[in-house]
Design a protein around this motif. Structure first.
Motif, PDB file in Angstrom:
ATOM      1  N   LEU A 230       0.841  -1.202   0.000  1.00 27.07           N
ATOM      2  CA  LEU A 230       0.000   0.000   0.000  1.00 27.07           C
ATOM      3  C   LEU A 230       0.876   1.252   0.000  1.00 27.07           C
ATOM      4  CD1 LEU A 230      -2.828  -0.998   2.508  1.00 27.07           C
ATOM      5  CD2 LEU A 230      -3.088  -0.633   0.046  1.00 27.07           C
ATOM      6  N   GLY A 231       1.962   1.201   0.748  1.00 32.78           N
ATOM      7  CA  GLY A 231       2.895   2.318   0.791  1.00 32.78           C
ATOM      8  C   GLY A 231       3.585   2.562  -0.539  1.00 32.78           C
ATOM      9  N   ARG A 232       3.666   1.545  -1.365  1.00 34.53           N
ATOM     10  CA  ARG A 232       4.281   1.671  -2.696  1.00 34.53           C
ATOM     11  C   ARG A 232       3.260   2.067  -3.763  1.00 34.53           C
ATOM     12  NH1 ARG A 232       9.512  -0.450  -3.409  1.00 34.53           N
ATOM     13  NH2 ARG A 232       8.989  -0.642  -5.599  1.00 34.53           N
ATOM     14  N   GLY A 233       2.002   2.267  -3.349  1.00 35.71           N
ATOM     15  CA  GLY A 233       0.979   2.681  -4.301  1.00 35.71           C
ATOM     16  C   GLY A 233       0.238   1.543  -4.968  1.00 35.71           C
ATOM     17  N   ALA A 234       0.507   0.317  -4.546  1.00 38.94           N
ATOM     18  CA  ALA A 234      -0.202  -0.848  -5.078  1.00 38.94           C
ATOM     19  C   ALA A 234      -1.441  -1.110  -4.227  1.00 38.94           C
ATOM     20  CB  ALA A 234       0.705  -2.084  -5.079  1.00 38.94           C
ATOM     21  N   ALA A 235      -2.341  -1.919  -4.739  1.00 43.29           N
ATOM     22  CA  ALA A 235      -3.513  -2.356  -3.979  1.00 43.29           C
ATOM     23  C   ALA A 235      -3.190  -3.698  -3.340  1.00 43.29           C
ATOM     24  CB  ALA A 235      -4.718  -2.480  -4.900  1.00 43.29           C
ATOM     25  N   ALA A 236      -3.864  -4.012  -2.251  1.00 41.21           N
ATOM     26  CA  ALA A 236      -3.645  -5.281  -1.556  1.00 41.21           C
ATOM     27  C   ALA A 236      -4.984  -5.937  -1.260  1.00 41.21           C
ATOM     28  CB  ALA A 236      -2.856  -5.059  -0.265  1.00 41.21           C
ATOM     29  N   LEU A 237      -5.032  -7.246  -1.464  1.00 41.74           N
ATOM     30  CA  LEU A 237      -6.261  -8.024  -1.325  1.00 41.74           C
ATOM     31  C   LEU A 237      -5.945  -9.351  -0.655  1.00 41.74           C
ATOM     32  CD1 LEU A 237      -9.279  -8.498  -2.171  1.00 41.74           C
ATOM     33  CD2 LEU A 237      -8.395  -9.358  -4.349  1.00 41.74           C
ATOM     34  N   SER A 238      -6.763  -9.725   0.330  1.00 39.90           N
ATOM     35  CA  SER A 238      -6.552 -11.017   0.989  1.00 39.90           C
ATOM     36  C   SER A 238      -7.208 -12.124   0.164  1.00 39.90           C
ATOM     37  CB  SER A 238      -7.149 -11.015   2.400  1.00 39.90           C
ATOM     38  OG  SER A 238      -8.539 -11.269   2.355  1.00 39.90           O
ATOM     39  N   PRO A 239      -6.764 -13.369   0.332  1.00 36.99           N
ATOM     40  CA  PRO A 239      -7.411 -14.487  -0.371  1.00 36.99           C
ATOM     41  C   PRO A 239      -8.875 -14.668   0.036  1.00 36.99           C
ATOM     42  CG  PRO A 239      -5.268 -15.152   0.455  1.00 36.99           C
ATOM     43  CD  PRO A 239      -5.571 -13.799   1.042  1.00 36.99           C
ATOM     44  N   TRP A 240      -9.299 -14.002   1.089  1.00 39.49           N
ATOM     45  CA  TRP A 240     -10.687 -14.098   1.554  1.00 39.49           C
ATOM     46  C   TRP A 240     -11.552 -12.977   0.972  1.00 39.49           C
ATOM     47  CZ3 TRP A 240     -11.335 -18.668   3.631  1.00 39.49           C
ATOM     48  CH2 TRP A 240     -10.217 -19.311   4.135  1.00 39.49           C
ATOM     49  N   GLY A 241     -10.927 -12.113   0.131  1.00 42.19           N
ATOM     50  CA  GLY A 241     -11.688 -11.056  -0.523  1.00 42.19           C
ATOM     51  C   GLY A 241     -11.685  -9.736   0.223  1.00 42.19           C
ATOM     52  N   LYS A 242     -10.911  -9.616   1.303  1.00 41.28           N
ATOM     53  CA  LYS A 242     -10.829  -8.356   2.044  1.00 41.28           C
ATOM     54  C   LYS A 242      -9.856  -7.439   1.324  1.00 41.28           C
ATOM     55  CE  LYS A 242      -9.695  -6.277   6.484  1.00 41.28           C
ATOM     56  NZ  LYS A 242     -10.700  -5.275   6.278  1.00 41.28           N
ATOM     57  N   ILE A 243     -10.344  -6.258   0.951  1.00 42.01           N
ATOM     58  CA  ILE A 243      -9.482  -5.253   0.338  1.00 42.01           C
ATOM     59  C   ILE A 243      -8.825  -4.463   1.459  1.00 42.01           C
ATOM     60  CG2 ILE A 243      -9.401  -3.206  -1.126  1.00 42.01           C
ATOM     61  CD1 ILE A 243     -11.881  -4.320  -2.602  1.00 42.01           C
ATOM     62  N   PHE A 244      -7.504  -4.486   1.491  1.00 40.80           N
ATOM     63  CA  PHE A 244      -6.767  -3.712   2.486  1.00 40.80           C
ATOM     64  C   PHE A 244      -6.733  -2.259   2.018  1.00 40.80           C
ATOM     65  CE2 PHE A 244      -4.880  -7.997   2.772  1.00 40.80           C
ATOM     66  CZ  PHE A 244      -5.120  -8.263   4.104  1.00 40.80           C
ATOM     67  N   ARG A 245      -7.016  -1.348   2.922  1.00 39.51           N
ATOM     68  CA  ARG A 245      -7.029   0.082   2.606  1.00 39.51           C
ATOM     69  C   ARG A 245      -6.037   0.811   3.512  1.00 39.51           C
ATOM     70  NH1 ARG A 245      -9.747   0.586  -2.198  1.00 39.51           N
ATOM     71  NH2 ARG A 245     -11.731  -0.523  -2.097  1.00 39.51           N
ATOM     72  N   ALA A 246      -5.449   1.873   2.994  1.00 44.31           N
ATOM     73  CA  ALA A 246      -4.480   2.660   3.768  1.00 44.31           C
ATOM     74  C   ALA A 246      -5.102   3.167   5.062  1.00 44.31           C
ATOM     75  CB  ALA A 246      -3.955   3.816   2.929  1.00 44.31           C
ATOM     76  N   GLU A 247      -6.414   3.480   5.018  1.00 41.20           N
ATOM     77  CA  GLU A 247      -7.086   4.043   6.198  1.00 41.20           C
ATOM     78  C   GLU A 247      -7.239   3.042   7.337  1.00 41.20           C
ATOM     79  OE1 GLU A 247      -9.474   3.895   3.092  1.00 41.20           O
ATOM     80  OE2 GLU A 247      -7.752   5.082   2.500  1.00 41.20           O
ATOM     81  N   THR A 248      -7.198   1.747   7.033  1.00 41.69           N
ATOM     82  CA  THR A 248      -7.459   0.739   8.071  1.00 41.69           C
ATOM     83  C   THR A 248      -6.268  -0.168   8.371  1.00 41.69           C
ATOM     84  OG1 THR A 248      -8.373  -0.766   6.407  1.00 41.69           O
ATOM     85  CG2 THR A 248      -9.934   0.667   7.576  1.00 41.69           C
ATOM     86  N   ILE A 249      -5.198  -0.064   7.603  1.00 39.35           N
ATOM     87  CA  ILE A 249      -4.094  -1.011   7.775  1.00 39.35           C
ATOM     88  C   ILE A 249      -3.414  -0.848   9.137  1.00 39.35           C
ATOM     89  CG2 ILE A 249      -2.261   0.340   6.655  1.00 39.35           C
ATOM     90  CD1 ILE A 249      -2.868  -3.445   6.184  1.00 39.35           C
ATOM     91  N   ASP A 250      -3.327   0.385   9.658  1.00 35.20           N
ATOM     92  CA  ASP A 250      -2.703   0.584  10.974  1.00 35.20           C
ATOM     93  C   ASP A 250      -3.449  -0.189  12.060  1.00 35.20           C
ATOM     94  OD1 ASP A 250      -0.699   2.188   9.972  1.00 35.20           O
ATOM     95  OD2 ASP A 250      -1.703   4.070  10.489  1.00 35.20           O
ATOM     96  N   PHE A 251      -4.770  -0.156  12.011  1.00 32.84           N
ATOM     97  CA  PHE A 251      -5.576  -0.896  12.987  1.00 32.84           C
ATOM     98  C   PHE A 251      -5.293  -2.399  12.884  1.00 32.84           C
ATOM     99  CE2 PHE A 251      -9.363  -3.449  13.822  1.00 32.84           C
ATOM    100  CZ  PHE A 251      -9.543  -3.180  15.167  1.00 32.84           C
ATOM    101  N   LEU A 252      -5.208  -2.913  11.651  1.00 31.17           N
ATOM    102  CA  LEU A 252      -4.947  -4.344  11.464  1.00 31.17           C
ATOM    103  C   LEU A 252      -3.572  -4.726  12.000  1.00 31.17           C
ATOM    104  CD1 LEU A 252      -6.420  -4.916   7.890  1.00 31.17           C
ATOM    105  CD2 LEU A 252      -7.409  -5.604  10.085  1.00 31.17           C
ATOM    106  N   LEU A 253      -2.583  -3.877  11.786  1.00 27.40           N
ATOM    107  CA  LEU A 253      -1.242  -4.166  12.288  1.00 27.40           C
ATOM    108  C   LEU A 253      -1.209  -4.159  13.814  1.00 27.40           C
ATOM    109  CD1 LEU A 253       0.896  -2.159   9.720  1.00 27.40           C
ATOM    110  CD2 LEU A 253       0.551  -4.640   9.825  1.00 27.40           C
ATOM    111  N   GLU A 254      -1.960  -3.247  14.424  1.00 29.19           N
ATOM    112  CA  GLU A 254      -2.060  -3.234  15.889  1.00 29.19           C
ATOM    113  C   GLU A 254      -2.735  -4.510  16.387  1.00 29.19           C
ATOM    114  OE1 GLU A 254      -3.779   0.370  17.495  1.00 29.19           O
ATOM    115  OE2 GLU A 254      -2.599   1.588  16.097  1.00 29.19           O
ATOM    116  N   GLU A 255      -3.788  -4.927  15.691  1.00 33.04           N
ATOM    117  CA  GLU A 255      -4.481  -6.160  16.059  1.00 33.04           C
ATOM    118  C   GLU A 255      -3.544  -7.360  15.942  1.00 33.04           C
ATOM    119  OE1 GLU A 255      -8.255  -8.886  14.569  1.00 33.04           O
ATOM    120  OE2 GLU A 255      -8.109  -6.826  13.865  1.00 33.04           O
ATOM    121  N   ARG A 256      -2.730  -7.375  14.879  1.00 27.97           N
ATOM    122  CA  ARG A 256      -1.770  -8.470  14.688  1.00 27.97           C
ATOM    123  C   ARG A 256      -0.796  -8.530  15.853  1.00 27.97           C
ATOM    124  NH1 ARG A 256       2.792  -8.509   9.989  1.00 27.97           N
ATOM    125  NH2 ARG A 256       3.474  -6.749  11.243  1.00 27.97           N
ATOM    126  N   GLU A 257      -0.323  -7.370  16.308  1.00 29.82           N
ATOM    127  CA  GLU A 257       0.629  -7.325  17.414  1.00 29.82           C
ATOM    128  C   GLU A 257      -0.007  -7.816  18.713  1.00 29.82           C
ATOM    129  OE1 GLU A 257       4.030  -6.991  19.577  1.00 29.82           O
ATOM    130  OE2 GLU A 257       3.790  -6.985  17.399  1.00 29.82           O
TER     131      GLU A 257
END
Length: 146
Positions: free
Chosen positions: A80-107
């Motif tokens: 996302l930081g490189r300007g590409a789009a990211a998609l999970s195999p489950w169909g979840k589109i990763f967005r710049a606005e929500t990725i920080d929350f997901l990374l916190e959840e992962r931690e």
């Protein structure tokens, strides 16, 4: 535009959907996986078995306007930081606005596991998961082509 798949842990159905969608939309299709996986792809990059080796190769391969399919939230943040789009195999589109929350959840989940706790993994893949993924992939292609 390229569709790049982190193929180390990607379900075969998702690989097939990506390849079919790439052909239908005249988009390059790339896969990256360690030598432990046998992947059939027109553009396949085999990497070693070291931790993060596939992720680093994908990050270097992608550029703005590409779509990266990965279940790795850290890799999703990088692309996302490189300007590409990211998609999970489950169909979840990763967005710049929500990725920080997901990374916190992962931690938080990683800390819980290190302390001996357990976290729930994904359920068994269904046909609806495949349909959701295909819809999300096509949606991203349309957004990026738009």
């Amino acid at each position: 535009m390229k569709i790049i798949v982190d193929a180390d842990a990607c379900p075969k159905k998702v690989l097939n959907i990506c390849q079919k969608t790439a052909v239908e939309n005249d988009i390059e299709f790339w896969t990256v996986a360690s030598f432990n996986h046998h992947i059939e792809s027109p553009h396949h990059i085999m990497v070693g078995n070291n931790s993060q080796e596939a992720d680093i190769r994908i990050a270097n391969l992608c550029s703005g306007g590409d779509i990266v399919v990965t279940q790795d939230w850290g890799l999703a943040a990088v692309v996302l930081g490189r300007g590409a789009a990211a998609l999970s195999p489950w169909g979840k589109i990763f967005r710049a606005e929500t990725i920080d929350f997901l990374l916190e959840e992962r931690e938080v989940k990683a800390k819980l596991r290190r302390a001996g706790g357990r976290t729930k993994g994904p359920g068994k893949r269904t046909k609806e998961d495949d349909k959701r993924f295909a819809r999300s992939l096509q949606k991203l292609i349309e957004e990026l082509s738009g």
